[in-house]
Design a protein around this motif. Structure first.
Motif, PDB file in Angstrom:
ATOM      1  N   THR A 100       0.860  -1.190   0.000  1.00  0.00           N
ATOM      2  CA  THR A 100       0.000   0.000   0.000  1.00  0.00           C
ATOM      3  C   THR A 100       0.894   1.237   0.000  1.00  0.00           C
ATOM      4  OG1 THR A 100      -1.682  -1.188   1.232  1.00  0.00           O
ATOM      5  CG2 THR A 100      -1.832   1.217   1.198  1.00  0.00           C
ATOM      6  N   VAL A 101       0.750   2.036  -1.044  1.00  0.00           N
ATOM      7  CA  VAL A 101       1.469   3.324  -1.120  1.00  0.00           C
ATOM      8  C   VAL A 101       0.558   4.343  -0.494  1.00  0.00           C
ATOM      9  CG1 VAL A 101       2.578   5.044  -2.588  1.00  0.00           C
ATOM     10  CG2 VAL A 101       2.598   2.625  -3.250  1.00  0.00           C
ATOM     11  N   ILE A 102       0.978   4.836   0.652  1.00  0.00           N
ATOM     12  CA  ILE A 102       0.076   5.686   1.426  1.00  0.00           C
ATOM     13  C   ILE A 102       0.224   7.147   1.016  1.00  0.00           C
ATOM     14  CG2 ILE A 102      -0.563   6.402   3.754  1.00  0.00           C
ATOM     15  CD1 ILE A 102       0.488   3.666   4.690  1.00  0.00           C
ATOM     16  N   ARG A 103       1.430   7.670   1.182  1.00  0.00           N
ATOM     17  CA  ARG A 103       1.644   9.096   0.844  1.00  0.00           C
ATOM     18  C   ARG A 103       3.125   9.353   0.587  1.00  0.00           C
ATOM     19  NH1 ARG A 103       0.309   8.859   6.140  1.00  0.00           N
ATOM     20  NH2 ARG A 103      -1.771   9.663   5.705  1.00  0.00           N
ATOM     21  N   GLY A 104       3.354  10.511  -0.013  1.00  0.00           N
ATOM     22  CA  GLY A 104       4.725  10.977  -0.203  1.00  0.00           C
ATOM     23  C   GLY A 104       4.946  12.288   0.558  1.00  0.00           C
ATOM     24  N   ASN A 105       6.177  12.627   0.702  1.00  0.00           N
ATOM     25  CA  ASN A 105       6.472  13.838   1.479  1.00  0.00           C
ATOM     26  C   ASN A 105       7.667  14.567   0.838  1.00  0.00           C
ATOM     27  OD1 ASN A 105       6.303  15.709   3.624  1.00  0.00           O
ATOM     28  ND2 ASN A 105       7.924  14.613   4.710  1.00  0.00           N
ATOM     29  N   ASN A 106       7.432  15.943   0.630  1.00  0.00           N
ATOM     30  CA  ASN A 106       8.507  16.812   0.099  1.00  0.00           C
ATOM     31  C   ASN A 106       8.986  16.334  -1.267  1.00  0.00           C
ATOM     32  OD1 ASN A 106      10.167  19.079   0.212  1.00  0.00           O
ATOM     33  ND2 ASN A 106      11.857  17.922   1.130  1.00  0.00           N
ATOM     34  N   LEU A 107       8.007  16.046  -2.106  1.00  0.00           N
ATOM     35  CA  LEU A 107       8.361  15.585  -3.461  1.00  0.00           C
ATOM     36  C   LEU A 107       8.420  16.801  -4.409  1.00  0.00           C
ATOM     37  CD1 LEU A 107       6.141  12.356  -3.717  1.00  0.00           C
ATOM     38  CD2 LEU A 107       8.515  12.541  -3.013  1.00  0.00           C
ATOM     39  N   LYS A 108       9.384  17.652  -4.153  1.00  0.00           N
ATOM     40  CA  LYS A 108       9.527  18.879  -4.973  1.00  0.00           C
ATOM     41  C   LYS A 108      10.227  18.543  -6.265  1.00  0.00           C
ATOM     42  CE  LYS A 108       9.872  22.005  -1.035  1.00  0.00           C
ATOM     43  NZ  LYS A 108      10.728  22.997  -0.368  1.00  0.00           N
ATOM     44  N   HIS A 109       9.696  19.195  -7.284  1.00  0.00           N
ATOM     45  CA  HIS A 109      10.333  19.013  -8.592  1.00  0.00           C
ATOM     46  C   HIS A 109      11.138  20.261  -8.897  1.00  0.00           C
ATOM     47  CE1 HIS A 109      10.796  18.162 -12.896  1.00  0.00           C
ATOM     48  NE2 HIS A 109      10.477  16.871 -12.578  1.00  0.00           N
ATOM     49  N   THR A 110      12.244  20.129  -9.520  1.00  0.00           N
ATOM     50  CA  THR A 110      13.104  21.297  -9.791  1.00  0.00           C
ATOM     51  C   THR A 110      12.499  22.235 -10.810  1.00  0.00           C
ATOM     52  OG1 THR A 110      14.274  19.989 -11.442  1.00  0.00           O
ATOM     53  CG2 THR A 110      15.206  20.046  -9.201  1.00  0.00           C
ATOM     54  N   ILE A 111      11.776  21.681 -11.704  1.00  0.00           N
ATOM     55  CA  ILE A 111      11.154  22.506 -12.766  1.00  0.00           C
ATOM     56  C   ILE A 111       9.688  22.198 -12.776  1.00  0.00           C
ATOM     57  CG2 ILE A 111      11.046  23.032 -15.243  1.00  0.00           C
ATOM     58  CD1 ILE A 111      13.945  22.104 -15.480  1.00  0.00           C
ATOM     59  N   GLY A 112       8.929  23.217 -12.602  1.00  0.00           N
ATOM     60  CA  GLY A 112       7.489  23.079 -12.700  1.00  0.00           C
ATOM     61  C   GLY A 112       6.889  22.393 -11.470  1.00  0.00           C
ATOM     62  N   SER A 113       5.590  22.190 -11.590  1.00  0.00           N
ATOM     63  CA  SER A 113       4.852  21.546 -10.483  1.00  0.00           C
ATOM     64  C   SER A 113       5.073  20.036 -10.476  1.00  0.00           C
ATOM     65  CB  SER A 113       3.362  21.853 -10.631  1.00  0.00           C
ATOM     66  OG  SER A 113       2.863  21.338 -11.859  1.00  0.00           O
ATOM     67  N   THR A 114       4.707  19.474  -9.334  1.00  0.00           N
ATOM     68  CA  THR A 114       4.895  18.017  -9.150  1.00  0.00           C
ATOM     69  C   THR A 114       3.572  17.311  -9.327  1.00  0.00           C
ATOM     70  OG1 THR A 114       6.691  18.421  -7.594  1.00  0.00           O
ATOM     71  CG2 THR A 114       5.658  16.218  -7.555  1.00  0.00           C
ATOM     72  N   ASN A 115       3.572  16.402 -10.267  1.00  0.00           N
ATOM     73  CA  ASN A 115       2.410  15.513 -10.468  1.00  0.00           C
ATOM     74  C   ASN A 115       2.887  14.063 -10.203  1.00  0.00           C
ATOM     75  OD1 ASN A 115       0.746  17.708 -11.359  1.00  0.00           O
ATOM     76  ND2 ASN A 115       1.816  17.620 -13.300  1.00  0.00           N
ATOM     77  N   ALA A 116       3.039  13.695  -8.938  1.00  0.00           N
ATOM     78  CA  ALA A 116       3.752  12.466  -8.559  1.00  0.00           C
ATOM     79  C   ALA A 116       2.887  11.208  -8.729  1.00  0.00           C
ATOM     80  CB  ALA A 116       4.218  12.571  -7.102  1.00  0.00           C
ATOM     81  N   PHE A 117       3.541  10.119  -9.058  1.00  0.00           N
ATOM     82  CA  PHE A 117       2.963   8.770  -9.062  1.00  0.00           C
ATOM     83  C   PHE A 117       4.094   7.793  -8.798  1.00  0.00           C
ATOM     84  CE2 PHE A 117       4.405   9.425 -13.353  1.00  0.00           C
ATOM     85  CZ  PHE A 117       4.910   8.207 -13.749  1.00  0.00           C
ATOM     86  N   CYS A 118       3.742   6.567  -8.472  1.00  0.00           N
ATOM     87  CA  CYS A 118       4.755   5.539  -8.131  1.00  0.00           C
ATOM     88  C   CYS A 118       4.537   4.321  -8.995  1.00  0.00           C
ATOM     89  CB  CYS A 118       4.680   5.157  -6.678  1.00  0.00           C
ATOM     90  SG  CYS A 118       5.088   6.462  -5.519  1.00  0.00           S
ATOM     91  N   GLN A 119       5.688   3.715  -9.350  1.00  0.00           N
ATOM     92  CA  GLN A 119       5.672   2.441 -10.049  1.00  0.00           C
ATOM     93  C   GLN A 119       6.282   1.374  -9.124  1.00  0.00           C
ATOM     94  OE1 GLN A 119       7.794   3.056 -13.723  1.00  0.00           O
ATOM     95  NE2 GLN A 119       5.941   3.724 -14.808  1.00  0.00           N
ATOM     96  N   LEU A 120       5.546   0.194  -8.992  1.00  0.00           N
ATOM     97  CA  LEU A 120       5.981  -0.874  -8.092  1.00  0.00           C
ATOM     98  C   LEU A 120       6.268  -2.115  -8.919  1.00  0.00           C
ATOM     99  CD1 LEU A 120       3.684   0.952  -6.582  1.00  0.00           C
ATOM    100  CD2 LEU A 120       3.938  -0.752  -4.784  1.00  0.00           C
ATOM    101  N   THR A 121       7.433  -2.699  -8.655  1.00  0.00           N
ATOM    102  CA  THR A 121       7.837  -3.877  -9.419  1.00  0.00           C
ATOM    103  C   THR A 121       8.455  -4.893  -8.481  1.00  0.00           C
ATOM    104  OG1 THR A 121       8.295  -2.446 -11.309  1.00  0.00           O
ATOM    105  CG2 THR A 121       9.183  -4.679 -11.371  1.00  0.00           C
ATOM    106  N   ILE A 122       8.047  -6.204  -8.658  1.00  0.00           N
ATOM    107  CA  ILE A 122       8.671  -7.319  -7.901  1.00  0.00           C
ATOM    108  C   ILE A 122       9.273  -8.230  -8.945  1.00  0.00           C
ATOM    109  CG2 ILE A 122       8.313  -9.288  -6.388  1.00  0.00           C
ATOM    110  CD1 ILE A 122       6.037  -7.830  -5.098  1.00  0.00           C
ATOM    111  N   GLY A 123      10.570  -8.385  -8.837  1.00  0.00           N
ATOM    112  CA  GLY A 123      11.252  -9.234  -9.781  1.00  0.00           C
ATOM    113  C   GLY A 123      11.061  -8.741 -11.186  1.00  0.00           C
ATOM    114  N   ASN A 124      10.849  -9.700 -12.103  1.00  0.00           N
ATOM    115  CA  ASN A 124      10.669  -9.358 -13.506  1.00  0.00           C
ATOM    116  C   ASN A 124       9.196  -9.188 -13.862  1.00  0.00           C
ATOM    117  OD1 ASN A 124      13.445  -9.504 -14.004  1.00  0.00           O
ATOM    118  ND2 ASN A 124      13.322 -11.729 -14.311  1.00  0.00           N
ATOM    119  N   GLY A 125       8.380  -9.116 -12.832  1.00  0.00           N
ATOM    120  CA  GLY A 125       6.978  -8.984 -13.097  1.00  0.00           C
ATOM    121  C   GLY A 125       6.622  -7.593 -13.599  1.00  0.00           C
ATOM    122  N   PRO A 126       5.488  -7.448 -14.186  1.00  0.00           N
ATOM    123  CA  PRO A 126       5.034  -6.159 -14.686  1.00  0.00           C
ATOM    124  C   PRO A 126       4.883  -5.185 -13.530  1.00  0.00           C
ATOM    125  CG  PRO A 126       3.230  -7.749 -14.627  1.00  0.00           C
ATOM    126  CD  PRO A 126       4.448  -8.510 -14.289  1.00  0.00           C
TER     127      PRO A 126
END
Length: 1123
Positions: free
Chosen positions: A978-1004
């Motif tokens: 469960t990805v709950i939240r992020g903190n201080n995800l500042k982007h150097t240029i422009g606004s931050t539109n954050a998302f996360c990618q989760l991978t186990i092994g070679n799985g999608p």
């Protein structure tokens, strides 16, 4: 005459003229007128004086003168002669022969004088009473006795002396004694022997008869010497002599010593011969002598059977002859004596006497009637004669004779009626109809004590007939008989007869209700008879008392208590019939006065009856004793310990349920009160008796309770007898006639107690016990009974493989499976126990089935909500079965069971969790050997236990951790990130539109949604991966990116090892992102990783990943679901 009287001296001096004067006087005195002359008075002394003369002629004619005087029978003159002292002189002239005095005899004839003047004078003198009994006669007796000696010169002296002595002795006992003193008893037999003339023999015999009428002379030592001479006369004498001799013997036989003399037996034959004489006096004399000899002496009477001719023939002739009634009476008297001898009364000739005797009975002459009845009565002592008497109509005659005051006749008549009535009910009825009862009752108030017993016997014989005993006539005798019993002089025979008659009447139920009997009248006399020296009377009084006590008012009356002590005494006497009747009476009394019986020592005596050592008492006897004792014990428990245990055990054999019930109560009470009593009861064979009671379905509850109490004792179970109790208890449970639920329960409890002993549980009889207990369970018993039966079965199957097989063969597996689902959790627990014991080894491997697992599963499901203990036991049972029978692992039932195991694992106690762990571990080891599909299904089902396993890993004991860990490493599960939240995800240029990618092994990869324009986005998105086995050694890679117009840029990444989460279950923390290979602590992600079971989850897509591999071996089935 005047001249002689005046000149008597001168006359005497003239010797020639004296006899002439005396002759002249003899002639003159023949004239009756001369006798009254006054000169006679003066002449008589002169004549007496002449008797002293030396000259025979003087004495002779003086005697002739006196003879002439006495022939006129003038008492005054005769008395003067007697007083003159002439008797001695007269006696000197007795006995001379006429041939010795020819001249004197010539003158005697010439002047018509008497030939024996001295005899005539003496006879006339002794005819006067005063002379005969006075001193004159007493002085003459010795002189006369001297004449009995042989006197050659006076040959006729003795016969005359005999005649004179006879005249003097008759009627005067004093003269008889003087004669004996003078030697007459010695002289007479001697004289009889030397002078065997018929007339002399007759005279001497008559004189002896007269003498022997004096009882003192019978004791004289010389009396017995006469016996032989009299017997000789009987044999050889003339008719008159025989008659006299027989009469003398009749008197002589009054002396007992003479009757007992051996020589007396010689008189019997001649006396019997005299009975055939043609002369009635001779017959009568013989009869009298025989009667006197044989009366009251059976031995003498028996001698009559040895004579040449049967005396009965002679008697029968007399009875049938035209003889006088008196003679027939005496013949009847002798018949009465002879009929007392069985040999004689059974002879045919005896029957011929019956008709004349009956005729004599009807003669109307009292004495003859009496003799006839007495003889007839004796004749009826022979049964054959009784049958012959039935041909004669004598009943009415005899009943008529039972009246008046001749009690001997009445007694003989009643005795004859008694003999005729024996075993002849019609004849008894005829007697009653003829009025015998009324006649007897009329006589009874005034009857002598000797007659009362006979009347009582008559009543006894009559009431032996049930028809008479039930009649109103019989009721009349009850009161008089009770009155009679109170007479102090009533004989024991009469008491016996009266008591028996009362028993005959009062044993009829209606009698007691009809009569109004008071305790004082009926109970009090019986109490004294209970102490009688006669056992028969004691028995009858006990029996009569028993009948009377059927009346409640008599039983309840305090008078009855006085009978208790003598009755108990009778019970203590080892005489069977006494004990029986006394016990019957005590049995009745015990209902009203049990305490009095106990206080009188009745418990001890009754106990002795029940356990007699010398002989086995009849069943009815000890049954009555046991019932009486039970009535006493029923009153109070304090008496229980006064009765020996062996007695109480013996009472268990009674057929009376009341007796058995009391004995059981006493034994149960003692068993509870005394811990040692159980062993003593067993040693007294109580177990055998109790088992017999169960077999007969008698007092089943109390019997079962005592049996259970005995077998609950360890020492009793060690006894050999206990081993043999298994089969009877089993048969009782199997018996279709067994209806008592409590009895069945207690029998099962007893079997349960016995089953605790290993030797008993292994015995061959235990097989039948198992079948019986299964049968009990099949009957849908109560929960308590099921509990008992199952527990007993546990013990039996625990020690014996044959018992296990017996249970299975009896259909017990299915029955016990049903008990698993009992609403009573205790029953279910014990059923689980029992199944565990049954399948603790491979004995019943062929009976193991999916159905068994399903039953256990159902029980587990049921008990999850009610009893933790039941759950634990069911789980242990499942564990044992899976351990012993691996073949069950692959069954569908096992797969279906796993969710319930997991449920128990989740909610159960520590013991339950341990059992589930063991079961799951067992199944885990089998997954590699079973089809993949089944293994996967079971693993998936078991995976639901992962959360609990994870908890155990953290908090459980070490033993749990090892097994839990092994399970966790092989169970399939779901990894949820469960990805709950992020903190201080500042982007150097422009606004931050954050998302996360989760991978186990070679799985999608899995990707969250993009959160626009936020440096602290909240996703709260969960992504799930499903694994057949935990992802050991694999990592979770997360890349955090931001979308903008310039494309995607990476904000940071992190890698998490997921091994730890398998054991911990949930891992949640804030992770630092790594950016450009540098850790940026300012940028973080809060991630929660959870490992859980996948059983029951709904997945849209599933991805399979191999443990430890990086290659994707499965197709992607879909994307992760969001939580």
């Amino acid at each position: 005459m005047l001249h002689i009287s005046l000149h008597w001296q001168a006359e005497l001096e003239d010797t020639e003229g004296v006899w002439i004067s005396a002759l002249l006087l003899s002639i003159l005195f023949q004239d009756a007128s001369v006798v009254y002359d006054p000169a006679v008075v003066r002449i008589i002394p002169l004549l007496a004086l002449l008797l002293k003369s030396d000259e025979m002629v003087d004495r002779f004619f003086a005697t002739q003168a006196m003879a002439s005087l006495v022939c006129h029978r003038n008492n005054g003159t005769t008395t003067m002669i007697a007083n003159s002292g002439a008797i001695a002189g007269l006696i000197t002239l007795v006995g001379y022969e006429a041939t010795d005095m020819p001249n004197l005899m010539a003158l005697t004839e010439e002047f018509s004088l008497v030939r024996n003047p001295e005899q005539v004078v003496l006879q006339q003198l002794f005819e006067i009473e005063d002379v005969r009994v006075g001193s004159i006669a007493r002085k003459a007796i010795p002189l006369l006795v001297d004449l009995l000696r042989p006197m050659p010169d006076r040959p006729n002296a003795a016969p005359i002396a005999v005649q004179l002595l006879t005249q003097i002795a008759d009627g005067c006992d004093t003269n008889k004694l003087i004669m004996a003193e003078a030697g007459a008893l010695e002289a007479l037999p001697k004289y009889m022997s030397v002078s065997p003339q018929d007339t002399i023999e007759a005279s001497i015999a008559e004189l002896l008869r007269i003498l022997f009428t004096n009882s003192e002379l019978l004791r004289h030592e010389a009396a017995i010497n006469s016996l032989s001479r009299l017997i000789a006369v009987l044999r050889l004498g003339s008719r008159n002599a025989r008659v006299s001799a027989a009469r003398a013997l009749h008197e002589l036989f009054n002396a007992k010593n003479i009757r007992n003399a051996e020589s007396v037996n010689q008189a019997i034959q001649p006396l019997v011969d005299m009975l055939d004489a043609t002369s009635e006096p001779e017959q009568e004399a013989a009869l009298l002598a025989l009667l006197k000899l044989t009366a009251g002496d059976t031995s003498k009477a028996r001698l009559l059977t040895d004579v040449e001719e049967n005396p009965l023939e002679s008697l029968c002739k007399i009875l049938n002859s035209a003889a006088s009634v008196g003679l027939k009476q005496k013949a009847a008297d002798l018949c009465s004596i002879l009929f007392s001898i069985p040999k004689l009364r059974s002879m045919p000739i005896a029957s011929e006497c019956m008709q004349p005797l009956i005729s004599l009975m009807g003669s109307g002459i009292d004495s003859a009637v009496e003799s006839g009845v007495c003889a007839f009565n004796k004749l009826l002592s022979d049964e054959q004669q009784v049958e012959k008497a039935s041909a004669y109509d004598v009943v009415d005659l005899l009943v008529t004779l039972v009246s008046g005051s001749n009690y001997r006749l009445i007694e003989a008549s009643i005795c004859a009626l008694i003999k005729l009535a024996k075993d002849q009910t019609p004849r008894k009825l005829d007697m009653v109809k003829a009025g015998i009862v009324d006649n007897c009752l009329a006589i009874l108030p005034v009857a002598p004590s000797s007659l009362c017993p006979t009347i009582s016997e008559m009543f006894r014989i009559l009431t032996n007939s049930g028809a008479i005993a039930r009649s109103s006539t019989a009721l009349k005798i009850v009161g008089p008989l009770f009155d009679l019993l109170q007479h102090p002089d009533f004989s024991m025979w009469g008491q016996h007869s009266a008591l028996q008659a009362l028993v005959n009447v009062l044993e009829k139920p209606h009698s007691l209700t009809t009569l109004e009997l008071t305790p004082n009248k009926v109970i009090e006399p019986l109490v004294s008879f209970l102490e009688s020296p006669s056992q028969a009377i004691q028995r009858l009084s006990s029996e009569l008392l028993c009948h009377l006590l059927n009346q409640e008012h008599l039983c309840q009356d305090a008078t009855t208590k006085y009978a208790i002590i003598p009755l108990i005494h009778l019970v203590g006497i080892s005489i069977l019939n006494l004990q029986q009747t006394a016990l019957k009476a005590l049995e009745k009394i015990s209902l009203a006065w049990p305490k009095a019986i106990a206080d009188a020592g009745g418990i001890f005596e009754l106990s002795k009856i029940i356990i007699q050592d010398d002989r086995e008492p009849p069943h009815s006897l000890w049954e009555s004793g046991a019932l009486t004792l039970s009535n006493v014990l029923r009153m109070s428990e304090e008496y229980y310990f006064e009765v020996p245990l062996v007695v109480l055990v013996k009472m268990l054999q009674s057929k009376e349920e009341k007796t058995v019930s009391v004995a059981l109560s006493a034994l149960i009470y003692q068993e509870k009160s005394d811990s040692c009593s159980a062993e003593l009861m067993a040693e007294a064979h109580a177990i055998d008796a109790l088992l017999d009671l169960l077999r007969s379905h008698q007092c089943e509850e109390a019997t079962g309770r005592l049996l259970e109490a005995l077998f609950n004792n360890v020492c009793v179970r060690e006894m050999k007898i206990s081993k043999y109790a298994v089969a009877p208890l089993s048969q009782y449970l199997l018996d279709p006639q067994t209806r008592s639920k409590s009895g069945r329960l207690l029998a099962a409890l007893a079997l349960g107690d016995l089953s605790q002993h290993e030797v008993i549980a292994r015995s061959s009889d235990s097989v039948s016990a198992c079948r019986a207990l299964i049968s009990l369970l099949e009957a849908q018993p109560t929960a308590e009974m099921r509990m008992v039966a199952i527990c007993a079965l546990q013990n039996f199957v625990m020690f014996s493989r044959p018992n296990r097989r017996a249970v299975a063969e009896a259909g017990g597996i299915l029955v016990i499976q049903e008990q698993l689902l009992s609403s009573n959790s205790d029953v279910a627990i014990q059923a689980a126990f029992l199944i565990r014991f049954l399948f603790s080894n491979h004995t019943l491997r062929e009976y193991v089935s999916d159905e068994l697992i399903r039953s256990l599963t159902a029980a587990l499901e049921r008990e999850l909500w009610s009893s933790a203990t039941a759950v634990e036991e069911v789980l242990r049972t499942i564990n044992v079965i899976f351990a012993n029978f691996p073949k069950l692992h692959i069954s569908d039932a096992t797969t279906a069971c796993i969710p319930h195991l997991v449920a128990a694992f989740k909610s159960g106690s520590g013991d339950a969790q341990e059992s589930v762990l063991d079961i799951l571990c067992l199944l885990r080891h089998s997954w590699s050997n079973m089809p993949v599909g089944i293994a996967k299904s079971q693993a998936i089902a078991a995976s639901d236990a992962i959360p609990v396993l994870q908890v155990l890993m953290r908090t459980g004991p070490p033993s749990f951790r090892e097994r839990a860990d092994s399970l966790l490493l092989c169970l399939p599960g779901c990894l949820t990130v469960t990805v709950i939240r992020g903190n201080n995800l500042k982007h150097t240029i422009g606004s931050t539109n954050a998302f996360c990618q989760l991978t186990i092994g070679n799985g999608p990869p899995h990707q969250t949604k993009a959160v626009n324009h936020s440096i602290s986005p909240e996703w709260k998105e969960a992504f799930t991966w499903t694994f057949d086995v935990p992802p050991k050694g694999q990592r979770l890679d997360i890349i955090c990116k931001s979308k903008n117009t310039f494309g995607k840029s990476t904000l940071g990444r992190l890698t998490i090892k997921i091994d730890r989460v398998v054991a911990e279950g949930v891992h949640r923390r804030v992770f630092d992102l790594i950016h450009d290979n540098h850790k940026d602590v300012s940028r973080t992600l809060e991630i929660e990783i959870m490992w859980s079971g996948c059983f029951g989850r709904s997945h849209a897509r599933e991805k399979r990943v191999l443990c430890g591999g990086n290659d994707d071996v499965g197709d992607r089935l879909g994307h992760s679901s969001c939580v």
